[in-house]
Write an enzyme that holds these catalytic residues in place. Sequence first.
Site, PDB file in Angstrom:
ATOM      1  N   HIS A 206       0.800  -1.230   0.000  1.00 38.64           N
ATOM      2  CA  HIS A 206       0.000   0.000   0.000  1.00 38.64           C
ATOM      3  C   HIS A 206       0.830   1.277   0.000  1.00 38.64           C
ATOM      4  O   HIS A 206       0.295   2.352  -0.222  1.00 38.64           O
ATOM      5  CB  HIS A 206      -0.930   0.040   1.213  1.00 38.64           C
ATOM      6  CG  HIS A 206      -0.223   0.316   2.504  1.00 38.64           C
ATOM      7  ND1 HIS A 206       0.419  -0.652   3.214  1.00 38.64           N
ATOM      8  CD2 HIS A 206      -0.031   1.478   3.195  1.00 38.64           C
ATOM      9  CE1 HIS A 206       0.954  -0.119   4.297  1.00 38.64           C
ATOM     10  NE2 HIS A 206       0.710   1.172   4.306  1.00 38.64           N
TER      11      HIS A 206
HETATM   12  C1  UD1 Z   1      -1.765   5.925   5.374  1.00 44.72           C
HETATM   13  C2  UD1 Z   1      -0.451   6.462   5.956  1.00 44.72           C
HETATM   14  C3  UD1 Z   1       0.614   5.382   5.883  1.00 44.72           C
HETATM   15  C4  UD1 Z   1       0.138   4.111   6.567  1.00 44.72           C
HETATM   16  C5  UD1 Z   1      -1.203   3.691   6.004  1.00 44.72           C
HETATM   17  C6  UD1 Z   1      -1.725   2.525   6.798  1.00 44.72           C
HETATM   18  C7  UD1 Z   1      -0.083   8.866   5.604  1.00 44.72           C
HETATM   19  C8  UD1 Z   1       0.701   9.863   4.868  1.00 44.72           C
HETATM   20  N1  UD1 Z   1       0.027   7.604   5.170  1.00 44.72           N
HETATM   21  O1  UD1 Z   1      -1.549   5.634   4.008  1.00 44.72           O
HETATM   22  O2  UD1 Z   1       1.775   5.846   6.573  1.00 44.72           O
HETATM   23  O3  UD1 Z   1       1.092   3.099   6.314  1.00 44.72           O
HETATM   24  O4  UD1 Z   1      -2.143   4.776   6.101  1.00 44.72           O
HETATM   25  O5  UD1 Z   1      -2.653   1.766   6.123  1.00 44.72           O
HETATM   26  O6  UD1 Z   1      -0.778   9.212   6.526  1.00 44.72           O
HETATM   27  N2  UD1 Z   1      -8.955   4.646   1.130  1.00 44.72           N
HETATM   28  C9  UD1 Z   1     -10.209   4.097   1.052  1.00 44.72           C
HETATM   29  N3  UD1 Z   1     -10.798   3.707   2.217  1.00 44.72           N
HETATM   30  C10 UD1 Z   1     -10.222   3.836   3.438  1.00 44.72           C
HETATM   31  C11 UD1 Z   1      -8.939   4.403   3.500  1.00 44.72           C
HETATM   32  C12 UD1 Z   1      -8.329   4.804   2.344  1.00 44.72           C
HETATM   33  O7  UD1 Z   1     -10.772   3.951  -0.024  1.00 44.72           O
HETATM   34  O8  UD1 Z   1     -10.830   3.445   4.457  1.00 44.72           O
HETATM   35  C13 UD1 Z   1      -8.294   5.064  -0.132  1.00 44.72           C
HETATM   36  C14 UD1 Z   1      -8.694   6.477  -0.548  1.00 44.72           C
HETATM   37  O9  UD1 Z   1      -8.735   6.499  -1.935  1.00 44.72           O
HETATM   38  C15 UD1 Z   1      -7.518   7.294  -0.105  1.00 44.72           C
HETATM   39  C16 UD1 Z   1      -6.363   6.316  -0.318  1.00 44.72           C
HETATM   40  O10 UD1 Z   1      -6.898   5.047   0.035  1.00 44.72           O
HETATM   41  O11 UD1 Z   1      -7.357   8.460  -0.845  1.00 44.72           O
HETATM   42  C17 UD1 Z   1      -5.133   6.612   0.506  1.00 44.72           C
HETATM   43  O12 UD1 Z   1      -5.487   6.762   1.891  1.00 44.72           O
HETATM   44  P1  UD1 Z   1      -4.576   7.657   2.851  1.00 44.72           P
HETATM   45  O13 UD1 Z   1      -5.106   7.577   4.212  1.00 44.72           O
HETATM   46  O14 UD1 Z   1      -4.376   8.994   2.249  1.00 44.72           O
HETATM   47  O15 UD1 Z   1      -3.168   6.961   2.750  1.00 44.72           O
HETATM   48  P2  UD1 Z   1      -2.739   5.447   2.998  1.00 44.72           P
HETATM   49  O16 UD1 Z   1      -2.134   4.926   1.756  1.00 44.72           O
HETATM   50  O17 UD1 Z   1      -3.853   4.696   3.598  1.00 44.72           O
HETATM   51  N1  UDP Z   2      -3.638  -5.374   8.937  1.00 44.18           N
HETATM   52  C1  UDP Z   2      -4.915  -5.884   9.151  1.00 44.18           C
HETATM   53  N2  UDP Z   2      -5.647  -6.235   8.049  1.00 44.18           N
HETATM   54  C2  UDP Z   2      -5.175  -6.127   6.784  1.00 44.18           C
HETATM   55  C3  UDP Z   2      -3.859  -5.617   6.599  1.00 44.18           C
HETATM   56  C4  UDP Z   2      -3.130  -5.233   7.699  1.00 44.18           C
HETATM   57  O1  UDP Z   2      -5.372  -6.014  10.285  1.00 44.18           O
HETATM   58  O2  UDP Z   2      -5.903  -6.473   5.843  1.00 44.18           O
HETATM   59  C5  UDP Z   2      -2.858  -4.972  10.116  1.00 44.18           C
HETATM   60  C6  UDP Z   2      -1.485  -5.566  10.214  1.00 44.18           C
HETATM   61  O3  UDP Z   2      -1.537  -6.856  10.792  1.00 44.18           O
HETATM   62  C7  UDP Z   2      -0.768  -4.552  11.083  1.00 44.18           C
HETATM   63  C8  UDP Z   2      -1.367  -3.239  10.623  1.00 44.18           C
HETATM   64  O4  UDP Z   2      -2.610  -3.580  10.002  1.00 44.18           O
HETATM   65  O5  UDP Z   2      -1.083  -4.740  12.444  1.00 44.18           O
HETATM   66  C9  UDP Z   2      -0.446  -2.599   9.657  1.00 44.18           C
HETATM   67  O6  UDP Z   2      -1.087  -1.569   9.032  1.00 44.18           O
HETATM   68  P1  UDP Z   2      -0.680  -1.047   7.579  1.00 44.18           P
HETATM   69  O7  UDP Z   2       0.097  -2.069   6.856  1.00 44.18           O
HETATM   70  O8  UDP Z   2      -1.927  -0.537   6.968  1.00 44.18           O
HETATM   71  O9  UDP Z   2       0.210   0.229   7.934  1.00 44.18           O
HETATM   72  P2  UDP Z   2       1.741   0.440   8.310  1.00 44.18           P
HETATM   73  O10 UDP Z   2       2.075  -0.461   9.441  1.00 44.18           O
HETATM   74  O11 UDP Z   2       2.545   0.194   7.082  1.00 44.18           O
HETATM   75  O12 UDP Z   2       1.789   1.880   8.667  1.00 44.18           O
END
Ligand code: UD1
Ligand code: UDP
Length: 355
Positions: A206
């Site tokens: 992601h």
């Molecule tokens: C964010 C964090 C990243 C973290 C990740 C965990 C920042 C800069 N990044 O990245 O550090 O590793 O969360 O998962 O804060 N979206 C949906 N539904 C949701 C959430 C997101 O559709 O419930 C889609 C939307 O199109 C959104 C995109 O995902 O624009 C990105 O979401 P965003 O929260 O901006 O960044 P992440 O990639 O999730």
């Molecule tokens: N995770 C989860 N379901 C999923 C993918 C990840 O519960 O489908 C959990 C994972 O086990 C870990 C956390 O989400 O505890 C990690 O989050 P993510 O990878 O979104 O973010 P990051 O750690 O890279 O910031």
Amino acid sequence: MKILTVIGARPQFIKAATVSRVLQENRIEEIIVHTGQHYDSNMSDIFFEEMVIPKPNYFLNISGLSHGAMTGQMMEKIEGVLKDEKPDFVLVYGDTNSTLAGALAAAKLHIPIAHVEAGLRSFNMRMPEEINRILTDRISTKLYCPTTTAMENLQREGFDTMPCEVLLSGDVMYDAALFYSARSVNYSTLEKYKLAAEGYFLATIHRAENTDSMETLQAIIGALNKLHEQYPVVLPLHPRTRKIIQDRNMKVAFQIIDPVGYFDMLNLIKGSRLVLTDSGGLQKEAYFFQKFCVTMRDQTEWVELVKGGFNMLTGADQSKIQQAVQQFITRQFDSKSDLYGNGQAASVIVKNLIA
Ligand code: UD1
Ligand code: UDP
């Protein structure tokens, strides 16, 4: 004493779950602000329900915007809540835009900030997370470091001489993994997804650095397609990556599933042959459950895993990813050490916070 917690993204719900529980045990008032950054029910609600996290007192409904707009709107709304609630501390986790917004809003009102997962560095300033964590650390009053590497990073940056407290707390994600692992055994996850124990590779993707370039994402998908010929690959897919794969009509040979709850995820990790990921949290969870991890990034903040031989960094390089997997599947994972504390990080944090 009143603590105000700002969370918004999936990994923050998992980190906050353990600390919230210890706050409750100590009868400390906690106000939870959910920024709305993650909002799908399988990216948000499911964690509150399964992990029994108190329902947020405020839901700010800010998501899907550019980084600046998201962070700015969050700051504005959090400031309003802080003025009403007047907490003694603002508690933030990790390195997302919600973390930075919470910290900045608090700092401007001179409310002390406690940062859980302080001191981590990738040394890659192009990552939004690196900017968020450096700035949050700099304005925090209490910095809780999960690892000795994190402590050393802060020392090198001169935190010893700053008016703040830096503490080695251990990692709250280890607390969570231990606590909830026992509760996840009845979930029958492998049956649900028709997977055989030790018979599949578990992957997640992601991070912006991997999803924002067609070439990089294609290299990762290509590697997973190839590995799927050896063992089934299962990938609980973040909505960000799903949209991109769909929009670009990319060919995927392996099993993509919707994001899963934490209990299913723990079972998927425990049952896997090994893990391939760009997630920060998953790299450590692989280690907690004695699985090797191929990290499809150029840097990691969890360098002790690489040094210990549990994790290999491959970037988004198709042949490096495949080679790393072939090396790991011939090895025995036989070392267990306490790189991330003893599962009591949340207690250390709360004790320090209320002292
Ligand atoms: C964010 C964090 C990243 C973290 C990740 C965990 C920042 C800069 N990044 O990245 O550090 O590793 O969360 O998962 O804060 N979206 C949906 N539904 C949701 C959430 C997101 O559709 O419930 C889609 C939307 O199109 C959104 C995109 O995902 O624009 C990105 O979401 P965003 O929260 O901006 O960044 P992440 O990639 O999730
Ligand atoms: N995770 C989860 N379901 C999923 C993918 C990840 O519960 O489908 C959990 C994972 O086990 C870990 C956390 O989400 O505890 C990690 O989050 P993510 O990878 O979104 O973010 P990051 O750690 O890279 O910031």
